[in-house]
Design a protein around this motif. Structure first.
Motif, mmCIF file in Angstrom:
data_model
loop_
_atom_site.group_PDB
_atom_site.id
_atom_site.type_symbol
_atom_site.label_atom_id
_atom_site.label_comp_id
_atom_site.label_asym_id
_atom_site.label_seq_id
_atom_site.Cartn_x
_atom_site.Cartn_y
_atom_site.Cartn_z
ATOM 1 N N ALA A 78 -5.882 2.142 18.302
ATOM 2 C CA ALA A 78 -4.749 3.087 18.353
ATOM 3 C C ALA A 78 -4.869 3.780 17.070
ATOM 4 C CB ALA A 78 -3.341 2.252 18.519
ATOM 5 N N ALA A 79 -5.002 2.728 15.816
ATOM 6 C CA ALA A 79 -5.188 3.347 14.508
ATOM 7 C C ALA A 79 -6.217 4.211 14.464
ATOM 8 C CB ALA A 79 -4.932 2.236 13.649
ATOM 9 N N LEU A 80 -7.153 3.934 15.148
ATOM 10 C CA LEU A 80 -8.722 4.708 14.771
ATOM 11 C C LEU A 80 -8.296 5.927 15.560
ATOM 12 C CD1 LEU A 80 -11.643 5.113 14.269
ATOM 13 C CD2 LEU A 80 -12.234 3.689 16.521
ATOM 14 N N ARG A 81 -7.599 6.167 16.571
ATOM 15 C CA ARG A 81 -7.393 7.367 17.365
ATOM 16 C C ARG A 81 -6.488 8.365 16.645
ATOM 17 N NH1 ARG A 81 -6.050 4.844 21.459
ATOM 18 N NH2 ARG A 81 -7.717 4.668 22.808
ATOM 19 N N ALA A 82 -5.762 7.552 15.497
ATOM 20 C CA ALA A 82 -4.877 8.365 14.793
ATOM 21 C C ALA A 82 -5.276 9.055 13.655
ATOM 22 C CB ALA A 82 -3.295 7.564 14.663
ATOM 23 N N ARG A 83 -6.362 8.392 13.346
ATOM 24 C CA ARG A 83 -7.079 8.995 11.858
ATOM 25 C C ARG A 83 -7.373 10.432 11.885
ATOM 26 N NH1 ARG A 83 -5.680 6.451 8.194
ATOM 27 N NH2 ARG A 83 -7.166 7.545 6.998
ATOM 28 N N LEU A 90 -17.301 6.427 10.509
ATOM 29 C CA LEU A 90 -17.274 4.761 9.906
ATOM 30 C C LEU A 90 -16.233 4.576 9.011
ATOM 31 C CD1 LEU A 90 -18.414 2.203 9.937
ATOM 32 C CD2 LEU A 90 -20.225 3.081 8.329
ATOM 33 N N LEU A 91 -15.617 5.725 8.122
ATOM 34 C CA LEU A 91 -14.670 5.515 7.197
ATOM 35 C C LEU A 91 -13.388 5.288 8.003
ATOM 36 C CD1 LEU A 91 -13.440 5.515 4.431
ATOM 37 C CD2 LEU A 91 -13.642 8.068 4.723
ATOM 38 N N ALA A 92 -13.220 6.193 8.999
ATOM 39 C CA ALA A 92 -12.043 6.053 10.110
ATOM 40 C C ALA A 92 -11.930 4.840 10.692
ATOM 41 C CB ALA A 92 -12.199 7.050 11.157
ATOM 42 N N TYR A 93 -13.135 3.970 11.002
ATOM 43 C CA TYR A 93 -12.854 2.741 11.545
ATOM 44 C C TYR A 93 -12.329 1.781 10.527
ATOM 45 C CZ TYR A 93 -14.115 -1.181 14.442
ATOM 46 O OH TYR A 93 -14.131 -2.345 15.198
ATOM 47 N N ARG A 94 -12.993 1.754 9.330
ATOM 48 C CA ARG A 94 -12.759 0.990 8.247
ATOM 49 C C ARG A 94 -11.359 0.995 7.738
ATOM 50 N NH1 ARG A 94 -15.308 0.331 2.261
ATOM 51 N NH2 ARG A 94 -13.423 -0.577 1.217
ATOM 52 N N ARG A 95 -10.577 2.257 7.808
ATOM 53 C CA ARG A 95 -9.212 2.537 7.509
ATOM 54 C C ARG A 95 -8.249 2.295 8.755
ATOM 55 N NH1 ARG A 95 -9.971 8.280 4.025
ATOM 56 N NH2 ARG A 95 -10.489 7.186 2.216
ATOM 57 N N ALA A 145 -15.729 5.098 22.939
ATOM 58 C CA ALA A 145 -15.263 6.212 23.273
ATOM 59 C C ALA A 145 -14.646 7.242 22.401
ATOM 60 C CB ALA A 145 -14.434 5.720 24.678
ATOM 61 N N ILE A 146 -13.549 6.502 21.652
ATOM 62 C CA ILE A 146 -12.822 6.987 20.663
ATOM 63 C C ILE A 146 -13.795 7.900 19.648
ATOM 64 C CG2 ILE A 146 -10.896 6.897 18.875
ATOM 65 C CD1 ILE A 146 -9.972 4.576 20.609
ATOM 66 N N VAL A 147 -14.495 7.148 19.066
ATOM 67 C CA VAL A 147 -15.527 7.934 18.134
ATOM 68 C C VAL A 147 -16.136 9.086 18.700
ATOM 69 C CG1 VAL A 147 -17.649 7.590 16.698
ATOM 70 C CG2 VAL A 147 -15.795 5.739 16.711
ATOM 71 N N ALA A 148 -16.782 8.806 20.219
ATOM 72 C CA ALA A 148 -17.460 9.903 20.719
ATOM 73 C C ALA A 148 -16.606 11.226 20.755
ATOM 74 C CB ALA A 148 -17.869 9.548 22.121
ATOM 75 N N ASP A 149 -15.239 10.953 21.248
ATOM 76 C CA ASP A 149 -14.293 11.855 21.249
ATOM 77 C C ASP A 149 -14.061 12.716 19.951
ATOM 78 O OD1 ASP A 149 -12.457 13.502 23.154
ATOM 79 O OD2 ASP A 149 -11.051 12.655 21.531
ATOM 80 N N ARG A 150 -14.118 11.939 19.004
ATOM 81 C CA ARG A 150 -13.798 12.475 17.519
ATOM 82 C C ARG A 150 -14.917 12.985 17.417
ATOM 83 N NH1 ARG A 150 -10.471 10.046 13.889
ATOM 84 N NH2 ARG A 150 -11.939 10.543 12.295
ATOM 85 N N LEU A 151 -16.221 12.911 17.491
ATOM 86 C CA LEU A 151 -17.466 13.708 17.276
ATOM 87 C C LEU A 151 -17.964 14.740 18.646
ATOM 88 C CD1 LEU A 151 -19.855 10.751 16.524
ATOM 89 C CD2 LEU A 151 -19.017 12.280 14.826
ATOM 90 N N GLY A 152 -17.039 14.811 19.474
ATOM 91 C CA GLY A 152 -17.260 15.932 20.421
ATOM 92 C C GLY A 152 -18.477 15.782 21.242
ATOM 93 N N VAL A 153 -19.026 14.241 21.542
ATOM 94 C CA VAL A 153 -20.325 14.065 22.161
ATOM 95 C C VAL A 153 -20.303 13.054 23.320
ATOM 96 C CG1 VAL A 153 -21.462 14.414 19.921
ATOM 97 C CG2 VAL A 153 -20.739 12.058 20.605
ATOM 98 N N ASP A 154 -21.270 13.015 24.124
ATOM 99 C CA ASP A 154 -21.230 12.224 25.175
ATOM 100 C C ASP A 154 -21.903 10.970 24.632
ATOM 101 O OD1 ASP A 154 -21.654 10.636 27.474
ATOM 102 O OD2 ASP A 154 -22.335 12.364 28.588
ATOM 103 N N SER A 155 -21.063 9.843 24.590
ATOM 104 C CA SER A 155 -21.830 8.517 24.172
ATOM 105 C C SER A 155 -23.023 7.994 25.183
ATOM 106 C CB SER A 155 -20.542 7.263 24.126
ATOM 107 O OG SER A 155 -20.249 7.048 25.315
#
Length: 228
Positions: A78-83, A90-95, A145-155
């Motif tokens: 949830a925190a990753l999705r809100a970054r 990777l910075l988003a995941y860390r934070r 899935a969240i990171v793929a959505d952030r990047l706009g790619v198909d994982s």
């Protein structure tokens, strides 16, 4: 709200309470007596339900004992999705992990009673550790899935989301292992920072090594072309 809608909601709340009661009973019994000295029947009895009811909620005593940890992956995600969108993944995941650790409402592992003890036991009991691994994998699938959505790619086609999550989750796992083995229940946040700093340093060294290798290859190619 109509009476028809209230009935499913009451059933849902009752099911949630039953699951939570079973999970809490398993958690306490496993920590008080040891995993091998606890049976599913004893957990069901402590929760005032029968064996069949236990099986509707959990496949094993290990899954019940660790159920309280399953929500932590959801909180991190949830925190990753809100970054912020421009933040590197990777910075988003860390934070996101650091947000979970610092959030007083989330009650991360180092602030929840006896979670440290549970993770110590999980390190020692193979069947418990295996269930913990599956909980982590489920959370990581959502992270990908969240990171793929952030990047706009198909994982399924782009490997970057999976690599990002594997690196971030690996740092968190290393921090958790060091925390448990270090014996200091309050040390998790500093271990997490240490692990992610080490990951960043390793990535920096890898980029430098890659740039050096590219430069050497270019020089070799130029020398080859210059040779009569």
């Amino acid at each position: 709200m109509t009476p028809e809608r209230k009935i499913p909601e009451r059933r849902s709340r009752k099911a949630r309470r039953t699951r939570d009661t079973l999970a809490q009973a398993a958690f306490e019994l496993v920590l008080d007596r040891g995993l091998r000295n606890v049976t599913v029947e004893e957990i069901a009895e402590a929760a005032d339900v029968d064996r069949r009811t236990f099986s509707r909620y959990f496949p094993s005593k290990e899954a019940a004992a660790l159920d309280s940890l399953r929500g932590d992956g959801d909180r991190i995600n949830a925190a990753l999705r809100a970054r912020p969108a421009p933040e590197p993944p990777l910075l988003a995941y860390r934070r996101a992990v650091l947000h979970w650790l610092a959030d007083p409402e989330a009650e991360a592992w180092h602030r929840r009673p006896r979670i440290f003890e549970l993770l110590v036991v999980a390190e020692e009991e193979p069947t418990l550790y295996a269930v913990f691994h599956h909980i982590r994998v489920d959370a990581q699938e959502d992270s990908i899935a969240i990171v793929a959505d952030r990047l706009g790619v198909d994982s399924r086609q782009d490997i970057r989301p999976a690599v990002t999550v594997a690196a971030g989750a690996g740092a968190l796992l290393a921090a958790q292992a060091a925390w448990v083995r270090g014996g200091r229940p309050d040390a998790l946040p500093e271990r997490v920072v240490e692990a992610f700093d080490a990951l960043a340093e390793t990535a920096k060294e890898a980029r430098a090594a890659g740039a050096e290798a590219t430069e050497e290859a270019a020089e070799t190619a130029a020398e080859t072309e210059a040779t009569p």
